[in-house]
Design an enzyme around this catalytic site. Structure first.
Site, PDB file in Angstrom:
ATOM      1  N   GLY A  18       3.850  33.642 -33.092  1.00 45.56           N
ATOM      2  CA  GLY A  18       5.059  33.020 -33.628  1.00 45.56           C
ATOM      3  C   GLY A  18       6.201  34.013 -33.815  1.00 45.56           C
ATOM      4  O   GLY A  18       7.365  33.703 -33.535  1.00 45.56           O
ATOM      5  N   ASN A  31       6.989  27.645 -44.689  1.00 43.63           N
ATOM      6  CA  ASN A  31       5.625  28.141 -44.870  1.00 43.63           C
ATOM      7  C   ASN A  31       5.233  28.339 -46.322  1.00 43.63           C
ATOM      8  O   ASN A  31       4.060  28.433 -46.640  1.00 43.63           O
ATOM      9  CB  ASN A  31       5.441  29.460 -44.115  1.00 43.63           C
ATOM     10  N   GLN A  65       4.755  26.140 -38.597  1.00 45.81           N
ATOM     11  CA  GLN A  65       4.015  25.415 -39.650  1.00 45.81           C
ATOM     12  C   GLN A  65       4.065  23.906 -39.446  1.00 45.81           C
ATOM     13  O   GLN A  65       3.503  23.160 -40.252  1.00 45.81           O
ATOM     14  CB  GLN A  65       4.588  25.770 -41.043  1.00 45.81           C
ATOM     15  N   SER A  68       2.633  29.005 -32.881  1.00 48.16           N
ATOM     16  CA  SER A  68       1.668  30.097 -33.045  1.00 48.16           C
ATOM     17  C   SER A  68       0.243  29.540 -33.028  1.00 48.16           C
ATOM     18  O   SER A  68      -0.013  28.470 -33.595  1.00 48.16           O
ATOM     19  CB  SER A  68       1.941  30.791 -34.383  1.00 48.16           C
ATOM     20  N   HIS A  97      -2.696  30.822 -34.390  1.00 41.36           N
ATOM     21  CA  HIS A  97      -3.651  30.976 -35.490  1.00 41.36           C
ATOM     22  C   HIS A  97      -3.382  30.076 -36.689  1.00 41.36           C
ATOM     23  O   HIS A  97      -4.170  30.059 -37.634  1.00 41.36           O
ATOM     24  CB  HIS A  97      -3.759  32.450 -35.912  1.00 41.36           C
ATOM     25  N   THR A 135       0.421  41.174 -18.057  1.00 37.29           N
ATOM     26  CA  THR A 135      -0.686  40.324 -17.600  1.00 37.29           C
ATOM     27  C   THR A 135      -1.038  39.337 -18.706  1.00 37.29           C
ATOM     28  O   THR A 135      -1.216  39.720 -19.862  1.00 37.29           O
ATOM     29  CB  THR A 135      -1.907  41.198 -17.232  1.00 37.29           C
ATOM     30  N   CYS A 188       2.745  37.845 -45.797  1.00 38.20           N
ATOM     31  CA  CYS A 188       3.317  39.179 -45.613  1.00 38.20           C
ATOM     32  C   CYS A 188       4.010  39.663 -46.871  1.00 38.20           C
ATOM     33  O   CYS A 188       4.209  40.846 -47.056  1.00 38.20           O
ATOM     34  CB  CYS A 188       4.256  39.216 -44.414  1.00 38.20           C
TER      35      CYS A 188
HETATM   36  C1  LIG Z   1       7.071  29.742 -40.390  1.00 39.41           C
HETATM   37  C2  LIG Z   1       6.421  30.889 -39.702  1.00 39.41           C
HETATM   38  N1  LIG Z   1       7.031  31.455 -38.655  1.00 39.41           N
HETATM   39  C3  LIG Z   1       6.488  32.496 -37.997  1.00 39.41           C
HETATM   40  C4  LIG Z   1       5.288  33.025 -38.388  1.00 39.41           C
HETATM   41  C5  LIG Z   1       4.720  34.188 -37.637  1.00 39.41           C
HETATM   42  O1  LIG Z   1       3.715  33.769 -36.751  1.00 39.41           O
HETATM   43  P1  LIG Z   1       2.660  34.853 -36.181  1.00 39.41           P
HETATM   44  O2  LIG Z   1       1.789  35.243 -37.314  1.00 39.41           O
HETATM   45  O3  LIG Z   1       1.931  34.093 -35.092  1.00 39.41           O
HETATM   46  O4  LIG Z   1       3.457  35.965 -35.614  1.00 39.41           O
HETATM   47  C6  LIG Z   1       4.619  32.477 -39.492  1.00 39.41           C
HETATM   48  C7  LIG Z   1       3.354  33.081 -39.978  1.00 39.41           C
HETATM   49  O5  LIG Z   1       3.126  33.176 -41.167  1.00 39.41           O
HETATM   50  C8  LIG Z   1       5.191  31.377 -40.155  1.00 39.41           C
HETATM   51  O6  LIG Z   1       4.600  30.819 -41.215  1.00 39.41           O
END
Ligand SMILES: Cc1ncc(COP(=O)(O)O)c(C=O)c1O
Length: 393
Positions: free
Chosen positions: A76, A154, A188, A208, A210, A246, A334
């Site tokens: 993401g 998020n 999200q 994203s 995960h 790749t 984070c």
């Molecule tokens: C709203 C939002 N954008 C972007 C990201 C970043 O995604 P990634 O962890 O795949 O880099 C996150 C991850 O917490 C997210 O919640």
């Protein structure tokens, strides 16, 4: 005893999700017998190329678009960086509009562009975390080239009216002779809301793996046909020159399968998620004195709920919950290691003293009513131990 010996009540799905077993199964052959480089000519490579093509078709079909408009990325954050810096990279100057509640994977690339001489306007939100589409339109200038607004926040789960934001912003841009691209960070939103790019009216959309029970380190950027981007990674010209390197075939295959599954389960999980969320929010209001709910009651995904507890910081609450086998988070992952109050809650007007005591509980496909009862009971015990309501029952 290892962590895997006991069941964790995992309530941090907005941070990351466990891999769906079907996703893992679909990926495994690409680590072993289907290991070829999709760019090579022999038949072994053809299998990898077929996997990649199929993943692109699957992703495109969930987004209601064509395979050629999907660029696979390293997640993401990279998708957001490609959308923002990629659209800025084709010009020397210009103006971007975004919001104060974006993820740092949008805020920081925009700040990097400001250092290079670009202008940015960060539109505010109301107390529920909603952006006023008219405010975005009012910020449009003749040199505005990008509007970037997240689909689902998020930290608090607030949903933005991306279609209306795009519609008003485009018409304001036309009036001043401009030409904008509309980007949404839908990381999200996947598995929770429709990702149909025409209904959302977006030119660029970040996803994203995960967050949707797929692998980490893989994602996608939808790039509407005709939109030019300056690639972040130059090299062999993969992904139609938009992202060299790749291809991470196994992860891309896993990403697409995760997205397909998330979309196929979306409608059925709605009611259950709403019921769990209601039990949680009502339970906190009834059982936890000096607590408050942060976010919107109406324009919110039920999977994400955010609470503040007076007189405590989020960290000891999270540690107390962890001790009881519950994984939750304070704000975004984070920022959960820092004691800075969340920029999202501050933007919503939450008192900084309350914002540092915020806890995000995010539900997932395996969350049960029993898990909600468990977290309500544990929250009460932890807060009582922390002395926030010594006289409470
Ligand atoms: C709203 C939002 N954008 C972007 C990201 C970043 O995604 P990634 O962890 O795949 O880099 C996150 C991850 O917490 C997210 O919640």
């Amino acid at each position: 005893m290892t962590i895997s010996d006991e069941r964790i009540n995992y309530l941090d799905h907005a941070s990351t999700t466990p891999m769906h077993p079907d996703v893992l199964e679909k990926m495994l052959p690409y680590f072993t017998e289907k290991f070829g480089n999709p760019s090579s000519l022999y038949s072994l490579a053809g299998e990898a190329r077929y996997g990649l093509d199929e993943a692109r078709e699957t992703t495109a079909s969930v987004l209601g678009t064509r395979a050629g408009e999907i660029v696979f990325t390293g997640g993401g954050s990279e998708s957001n960086n490609l959308a923002i810096k990629g659209s800025a990279g084709l010009r020397d100057s210009g103006h971007i509009i975004t919001t104060v509640i974006e993820h740092h994977a949008v805020i920081h690339p925009v700040e990097q562009l400001e250092k290079l001489g670009f202008d940015a306007t960060c539109v505010g939100v109301d107390s529920s975390g909603r952006v006023d589409p008219q405010e975005v339109a009012d910020a449009i200038r003749g040199d505005t080239f990008l509007v970037s607004v997240m689909l689902v926040n998020n930290e608090v789960g607030t949903i933005q009216d991306i279609a209306e934001i795009g519609r008003l912003a485009r018409s304001a841009s036309e009036k001043v002779g401009g030409n904008i691209l509309v980007h949404t960070d839908a990381v999200q939103g996947a598995g929770k809301l429709s990702l149909n790019v025409d209904e959302l009216g977006v030119d660029l959309m970040s996803l994203s793996g995960h967050k949707i029970y797929g692998p980490k380190g893989v994602g996608a950027l939808y790039v509407r046909r005709g939109v030019e981007l300056d690639p972040l990674i130059a090299g062999g010209g993969q992904e139609r020159q938009r992202r060299s390197g790749t291809e991470n075939v196994a992860s891309i295959v896993g990403f697409a399968e995760a997205l397909r599954l998330a979309e196929s389960e979306r409608a059925d999980s709605r009611e259950r998620m709403h019921a769990l969320s209601t039990t949680l929010i009502e339970g906190v209001a009834e059982r936890i004195p000096r607590s408050s709910f942060n976010g919107s009651n109406t324009d919110r995904v039920p999977e994400i709920s955010n609470f503040s507890f007076e007189g405590v910081e989020g960290e000891p609450v999270l540690l107390g919950l962890d001790f009881k086998g519950i994984a939750a988070s304070s704000g975004s992952a984070c920022s959960s290691a820092s004691l800075e109050p969340s920029h999202v809650l501050i933007a919503m007007g939450v008192d900084p003293a309350l914002a540092v005591g915020s806890v995000r509980i995010s539900l997932g496909r395996d969350t049960t009513e029993a898990d909600i009862s468990d977290v309500l009971q544990s929250l009460h015990e932890v807060l009582e131990q922390l002395g926030t309501f010594p006289s409470a029952k």
